[in-house]
Scaffold this motif. Structure first.
Motif, PDB file in Angstrom:
ATOM      1  N   THR A  71       0.829  -1.176   0.004  1.00  0.00           N
ATOM      2  CA  THR A  71       0.208   0.156  -0.054  1.00  0.00           C
ATOM      3  C   THR A  71       0.878   1.524   0.117  1.00  0.00           C
ATOM      4  O   THR A  71       0.479   2.192  -0.575  1.00  0.00           O
ATOM      5  CB  THR A  71      -0.855   0.030   1.274  1.00  0.00           C
ATOM      6  N   VAL A  72       1.957   1.207   0.843  1.00  0.00           N
ATOM      7  CA  VAL A  72       2.797   2.332   0.812  1.00  0.00           C
ATOM      8  C   VAL A  72       3.551   2.596  -0.398  1.00  0.00           C
ATOM      9  O   VAL A  72       3.722   3.715  -0.959  1.00  0.00           O
ATOM     10  CB  VAL A  72       3.876   2.365   1.784  1.00  0.00           C
ATOM     11  N   VAL A  73       3.912   1.502  -1.192  1.00  0.00           N
ATOM     12  CA  VAL A  73       4.663   1.639  -2.543  1.00  0.00           C
ATOM     13  C   VAL A  73       3.683   2.314  -3.432  1.00  0.00           C
ATOM     14  O   VAL A  73       4.071   2.937  -4.134  1.00  0.00           O
ATOM     15  CB  VAL A  73       5.110   0.172  -3.072  1.00  0.00           C
ATOM     16  N   ALA A  74       2.598   1.813  -3.513  1.00  0.00           N
ATOM     17  CA  ALA A  74       1.302   2.155  -4.439  1.00  0.00           C
ATOM     18  C   ALA A  74       1.206   3.866  -4.191  1.00  0.00           C
ATOM     19  O   ALA A  74       1.130   4.664  -5.000  1.00  0.00           O
ATOM     20  CB  ALA A  74       0.191   1.334  -4.401  1.00  0.00           C
ATOM     21  N   GLY A  75       1.083   4.094  -2.792  1.00  0.00           N
ATOM     22  CA  GLY A  75       0.638   5.494  -2.557  1.00  0.00           C
ATOM     23  C   GLY A  75       1.945   6.473  -2.679  1.00  0.00           C
ATOM     24  O   GLY A  75       1.392   7.742  -3.284  1.00  0.00           O
ATOM     25  N   VAL A  76       2.937   5.937  -2.580  1.00  0.00           N
ATOM     26  CA  VAL A  76       4.225   6.919  -2.736  1.00  0.00           C
ATOM     27  C   VAL A  76       4.207   7.216  -4.255  1.00  0.00           C
ATOM     28  O   VAL A  76       4.545   8.312  -4.717  1.00  0.00           O
ATOM     29  CB  VAL A  76       5.446   6.348  -2.130  1.00  0.00           C
ATOM     30  N   LEU A  82       1.643  12.492  -9.178  1.00  0.00           N
ATOM     31  CA  LEU A  82       0.958  13.881  -9.060  1.00  0.00           C
ATOM     32  C   LEU A  82       1.924  15.071  -8.849  1.00  0.00           C
ATOM     33  O   LEU A  82       2.060  16.151  -9.872  1.00  0.00           O
ATOM     34  CB  LEU A  82       0.411  13.702  -7.939  1.00  0.00           C
ATOM     35  N   VAL A  83       3.276  14.820  -8.282  1.00  0.00           N
ATOM     36  CA  VAL A  83       4.219  16.211  -8.180  1.00  0.00           C
ATOM     37  C   VAL A  83       4.787  16.181  -9.431  1.00  0.00           C
ATOM     38  O   VAL A  83       5.035  17.180  -9.920  1.00  0.00           O
ATOM     39  CB  VAL A  83       5.336  15.561  -7.082  1.00  0.00           C
ATOM     40  N   GLY A  88       5.222  19.283 -14.827  1.00  0.00           N
ATOM     41  CA  GLY A  88       5.331  19.386 -16.464  1.00  0.00           C
ATOM     42  C   GLY A  88       5.696  17.990 -16.908  1.00  0.00           C
ATOM     43  O   GLY A  88       5.670  17.977 -18.286  1.00  0.00           O
ATOM     44  N   VAL A  89       5.501  16.790 -16.352  1.00  0.00           N
ATOM     45  CA  VAL A  89       5.880  15.596 -16.690  1.00  0.00           C
ATOM     46  C   VAL A  89       4.699  14.599 -16.640  1.00  0.00           C
ATOM     47  O   VAL A  89       4.301  14.292 -15.406  1.00  0.00           O
ATOM     48  CB  VAL A  89       7.190  14.570 -16.263  1.00  0.00           C
ATOM     49  N   ARG A  90       3.796  14.455 -17.829  1.00  0.00           N
ATOM     50  CA  ARG A  90       2.642  13.950 -17.726  1.00  0.00           C
ATOM     51  C   ARG A  90       2.968  12.427 -18.008  1.00  0.00           C
ATOM     52  O   ARG A  90       3.843  11.594 -18.413  1.00  0.00           O
ATOM     53  CB  ARG A  90       1.932  14.122 -18.985  1.00  0.00           C
ATOM     54  N   PRO A  91       2.103  11.539 -17.060  1.00  0.00           N
ATOM     55  CA  PRO A  91       2.230  10.173 -17.118  1.00  0.00           C
ATOM     56  C   PRO A  91       1.794   9.588 -18.660  1.00  0.00           C
ATOM     57  O   PRO A  91       0.727  10.318 -18.958  1.00  0.00           O
ATOM     58  CB  PRO A  91       1.291   9.488 -15.969  1.00  0.00           C
ATOM     59  N   GLY A 152       8.959   5.856 -15.555  1.00  0.00           N
ATOM     60  CA  GLY A 152       8.245   5.425 -14.400  1.00  0.00           C
ATOM     61  C   GLY A 152       8.040   6.546 -13.337  1.00  0.00           C
ATOM     62  O   GLY A 152       8.408   7.669 -13.561  1.00  0.00           O
ATOM     63  N   PRO A 153       6.955   6.372 -12.329  1.00  0.00           N
ATOM     64  CA  PRO A 153       6.721   7.540 -11.423  1.00  0.00           C
ATOM     65  C   PRO A 153       7.994   8.122 -10.777  1.00  0.00           C
ATOM     66  O   PRO A 153       8.051   9.011 -10.881  1.00  0.00           O
ATOM     67  CB  PRO A 153       6.092   6.643 -10.370  1.00  0.00           C
ATOM     68  N   ARG A 154       9.077   7.211 -10.363  1.00  0.00           N
ATOM     69  CA  ARG A 154      10.154   8.032  -9.619  1.00  0.00           C
ATOM     70  C   ARG A 154      11.213   8.602 -10.717  1.00  0.00           C
ATOM     71  O   ARG A 154      11.709   9.644 -10.205  1.00  0.00           O
ATOM     72  CB  ARG A 154      10.637   6.956  -8.767  1.00  0.00           C
ATOM     73  N   ASP A 155      11.344   8.057 -11.883  1.00  0.00           N
ATOM     74  CA  ASP A 155      12.080   8.651 -12.837  1.00  0.00           C
ATOM     75  C   ASP A 155      11.586   9.898 -13.623  1.00  0.00           C
ATOM     76  O   ASP A 155      12.139  10.685 -13.862  1.00  0.00           O
ATOM     77  CB  ASP A 155      12.586   7.446 -14.081  1.00  0.00           C
ATOM     78  N   SER A 156      10.142   9.996 -13.333  1.00  0.00           N
ATOM     79  CA  SER A 156       9.629  11.215 -13.917  1.00  0.00           C
ATOM     80  C   SER A 156       9.907  12.424 -13.173  1.00  0.00           C
ATOM     81  O   SER A 156      10.193  13.486 -13.529  1.00  0.00           O
ATOM     82  CB  SER A 156       8.234  11.090 -13.908  1.00  0.00           C
ATOM     83  N   LEU A 157      10.121  12.158 -11.852  1.00  0.00           N
ATOM     84  CA  LEU A 157      10.551  13.052 -11.057  1.00  0.00           C
ATOM     85  C   LEU A 157      12.063  13.804 -11.408  1.00  0.00           C
ATOM     86  O   LEU A 157      12.342  15.068 -11.431  1.00  0.00           O
ATOM     87  CB  LEU A 157      10.606  12.819  -9.545  1.00  0.00           C
ATOM     88  N   MET A 158      12.998  12.767 -11.555  1.00  0.00           N
ATOM     89  CA  MET A 158      14.131  13.236 -12.221  1.00  0.00           C
ATOM     90  C   MET A 158      14.029  13.974 -13.312  1.00  0.00           C
ATOM     91  O   MET A 158      14.872  15.118 -13.717  1.00  0.00           O
ATOM     92  CB  MET A 158      14.965  11.754 -12.435  1.00  0.00           C
ATOM     93  N   VAL A 159      13.319  13.492 -14.357  1.00  0.00           N
ATOM     94  CA  VAL A 159      13.064  14.181 -15.694  1.00  0.00           C
ATOM     95  C   VAL A 159      12.431  15.503 -15.539  1.00  0.00           C
ATOM     96  O   VAL A 159      13.115  16.489 -16.080  1.00  0.00           O
ATOM     97  CB  VAL A 159      12.102  13.282 -16.387  1.00  0.00           C
ATOM     98  N   ALA A 160      11.528  15.764 -14.444  1.00  0.00           N
ATOM     99  CA  ALA A 160      10.893  17.102 -14.362  1.00  0.00           C
ATOM    100  C   ALA A 160      12.110  18.131 -13.745  1.00  0.00           C
ATOM    101  O   ALA A 160      12.079  19.234 -14.307  1.00  0.00           O
ATOM    102  CB  ALA A 160       9.935  16.779 -13.299  1.00  0.00           C
ATOM    103  N   CYS A 161      12.932  17.573 -13.045  1.00  0.00           N
ATOM    104  CA  CYS A 161      13.950  18.417 -12.391  1.00  0.00           C
ATOM    105  C   CYS A 161      14.927  18.757 -13.562  1.00  0.00           C
ATOM    106  O   CYS A 161      15.344  19.907 -13.796  1.00  0.00           O
ATOM    107  CB  CYS A 161      14.750  17.696 -11.546  1.00  0.00           C
TER     108      CYS A 161
END
Length: 220
Positions: A71-76, A82-83, A88-91, A152-161
């Protein structure tokens, strides 16, 4: 007597162009990159030198909240998507494929006996496998992100930066270290392998993008 001609009618509505499908080369590149990422996670788990930064966070949040690990993995993951969206990085479809494909491949690898006993192998062997895992994660990430089908979700954050002017290596390193610190403060488990992954993944990923001539912002 001249033949009677009928004036041409008004032109019909323009047809809707079909959505372009990604070429097979990009699809193959995407899948190979995901397979390499799954292999990297598998190797890092099998050496028993410490979990990755995000897993430290997941474990810490699960311990503090009483929620299940899944549940935590999915929620994070949802929160990070969303962040990234706000930045500016759309799923995309590849984002979902990333989550499912890596999970399925990783489960298959963990169910195999190929690296059984690695946790009790000599330290030099385990360190070598950990180094190979870091390379798989860095180069696999550069390949699948560079295919432009979605990150992926966590790599999207890197791409956004990165899209805001930050180098890939610095973005990845700061995210990994920040997540590690928060997870550690919440009580998540930290090992020497955890620190190696947090510090090395950024530079290796940036090196991989440069060597493979891929763009971190492909498809955004």
């Amino acid at each position: 007597m001249s033949a009677r001609t009928t004036p041409p009618g008004p032109p019909g509505p323009p047809g809707r162009p079909g959505r372009r499908r990604p070429p097979p080369r990009r699809i193959a590149q995407f899948l190979v990159g995901l397979a390499m990422c799954a292999a990297g996670v598998w190797g890092s788990l099998q050496v028993h030198l410490g979990v990755a930064s995000w897993d430290v966070l997941h474990a810490g949040v699960a311990d503090r909240t009483g929620l299940s690990y899944g549940t935590v993995v999915a929620g994070v993951g949802v929160l990070v998507v969303l962040v990234s969206l706000l930045l500016g990085v759309r799923p995309r479809l590849g984002t979902l494929v990333n989550v499912v494909a890596i999970a399925v491949t990783l489960d298959a690898l963990l169910a195999s006996s190929w690296l059984d006993g690695l946790g009790s192998a000599p330290t030099a062997v385990r360190v070598a496998v950990l180094a190979a895992s870091v390379l798989c994660l860095g180069f696999g990430g550069a390949l699948y992100i560079g295919a432009g089908l979605g990150s992926g979700p966590r790599d999207s954050l890197m791409v956004a930066c990165h899209l805001r002017g930050w180098p890939v290596g610095r973005s990845r390193a700061l995210i990994e270290v920040g997540v590690l610190v928060v997870g550690w403060l919440l009580g998540g488990p930290v090992g020497v392998g955890t620190v190696v992954l947090a510090l090395a993944l950024g530079p290796v990923t940036q090196f991989a993008f440069r060597v493979l001539r891929q763009s971190p912002g492909a498809g955004t």
